[in-house]
Design a protein around this motif. Structure first.
Motif, mmCIF file in Angstrom:
data_model
loop_
_atom_site.group_PDB
_atom_site.id
_atom_site.type_symbol
_atom_site.label_atom_id
_atom_site.label_comp_id
_atom_site.label_asym_id
_atom_site.label_seq_id
_atom_site.Cartn_x
_atom_site.Cartn_y
_atom_site.Cartn_z
ATOM 1 N N PHE A 183 -0.643 4.868 -2.005
ATOM 2 C CA PHE A 183 -0.826 6.204 -1.458
ATOM 3 C C PHE A 183 -0.045 7.265 -2.239
ATOM 4 N N MET A 242 -9.687 5.827 4.080
ATOM 5 C CA MET A 242 -9.385 6.935 3.166
ATOM 6 C C MET A 242 -10.402 7.000 2.033
ATOM 7 N N HIS A 300 -6.064 -2.407 -1.818
ATOM 8 C CA HIS A 300 -5.560 -2.522 -0.444
ATOM 9 C C HIS A 300 -6.663 -2.224 0.575
ATOM 10 N N MET A 319 -5.778 1.882 -4.741
ATOM 11 C CA MET A 319 -6.192 2.080 -3.352
ATOM 12 C C MET A 319 -7.231 1.037 -2.939
ATOM 13 N N ARG A 320 -8.195 0.792 -3.818
ATOM 14 C CA ARG A 320 -9.241 -0.200 -3.511
ATOM 15 C C ARG A 320 -8.648 -1.587 -3.309
ATOM 16 N N ASP A 339 0.815 -1.234 0.000
ATOM 17 C CA ASP A 339 0.000 0.000 0.000
ATOM 18 C C ASP A 339 0.838 1.268 0.000
ATOM 19 N N GLN A 358 -6.557 -1.948 4.423
ATOM 20 C CA GLN A 358 -5.841 -0.851 5.076
ATOM 21 C C GLN A 358 -6.318 0.530 4.631
ATOM 22 N N THR A 359 -6.969 0.632 3.483
ATOM 23 C CA THR A 359 -7.285 1.946 2.916
ATOM 24 C C THR A 359 -8.765 2.297 2.972
ATOM 25 N N SER A 371 -3.045 -4.559 -6.596
ATOM 26 C CA SER A 371 -2.658 -3.164 -6.785
ATOM 27 C C SER A 371 -1.708 -3.018 -7.968
#
Length: 230
Positions: free
Chosen positions: A20, A193, A186, A183-184, A16, A189-190, A72
């Motif tokens: 970011f 956000m 992960h 981002m999706r 991740d 963890q995300t 990712s």
């Protein structure tokens, strides 16, 4: 888009980290056909988010994060993913010379024209800092004429006060969906956000400068090196 590159090497410690800070820029390069190698040092097995109620166990989290990392990279267009096998939250305790040797071997193999990692002393997390130090040390030992360019992500509270504004600001609006998909991927963890971004859009926010419109980098300043002697 940034200038053309022969080969890009990305080095981060956690799944991740790429999503970011750099997934949009990497997606642009991937679309242009630039070879990208991502060396991810750990599988983020000590990640804080296990869900509430928990969606997994500490023992199974590395498998989930490995699959998220692969997804990712697929979203970004990275075809060469290297999982380097170190343990999350222990990178700072690895032998310095072994870390430098790992980076040197990657550089020797790939001959990148650009390396992207964190910027030493401005990357907050101990694993981030240890990774950044190893990369800079490996590049520093190369003949100056042979060094690839080195871009660092910096986000400590004192970054702008001490480094100034980033010298590279890359517009990633054309690959916004690729970044969102990274981002999706992960999601363990995300999720927080992505929820904040959806809320921002629902409240009518426009595309002002944020992680989904621009990515910022600092060219590493060897004349202001993070080590006084080496």
């Amino acid at each position: 888009m940034l200038q053309p590159e022969r080969q890009i090497l990305v080095v981060f410690p956690h799944p991740d980290d790429e999503a970011f800070g750099v997934s949009g820029t990497l997606a642009q390069y991937a679309k242009a056909g630039t070879p990208i190698t991502y060396a991810c040092l750990t599988l983020g097995e000590m990640g804080r988010n296990l869900g509430n109620p928990p969606f997994t166990t500490r023992e199974e989290l590395p498998l989930i994060r490995k699959k998220e990392l692969q997804a990712s990279c697929e979203a970004i267009g990275i075809k060469d993913l290297r999982m380097m096998g170190l343990r999350d939250k222990t990178v700072e305790f690895e032998d310095d010379e072994e870390m430098v040797a790992m980076m040197t071997n990657l550089i020797d193999e790939l001959n990148p024209s650009l390396i992207i990692t964190f910027y030493p002393n401005y990357a907050v997390h101990p694993d981030h800092e240890a990774t950044a130090r190893a990369v800079v040390r490996a590049v520093r030992r190369m003949p100056e004429s042979d060094r690839p360019r080195l871009y660092g992500l910096a986000f400590a509270n004192n970054t702008v006060a001490e480094l100034g504004d980033p010298d590279i600001i890359n517009d990633i609006n054309d690959v916004r969906e690729e970044k969102m998909n990274s981002m999706r991927a992960h999601i363990s963890q995300t999720g927080w956000m992505l929820q904040e971004e959806e809320k921002r859009k629902e409240e009518g926010a426009t595309a002002e400068n944020n992680w989904f419109t621009n990515e910022h980098f600092y060219s590493y300043r060897f004349d202001e090196d993070f080590e006084d002697s080496f």
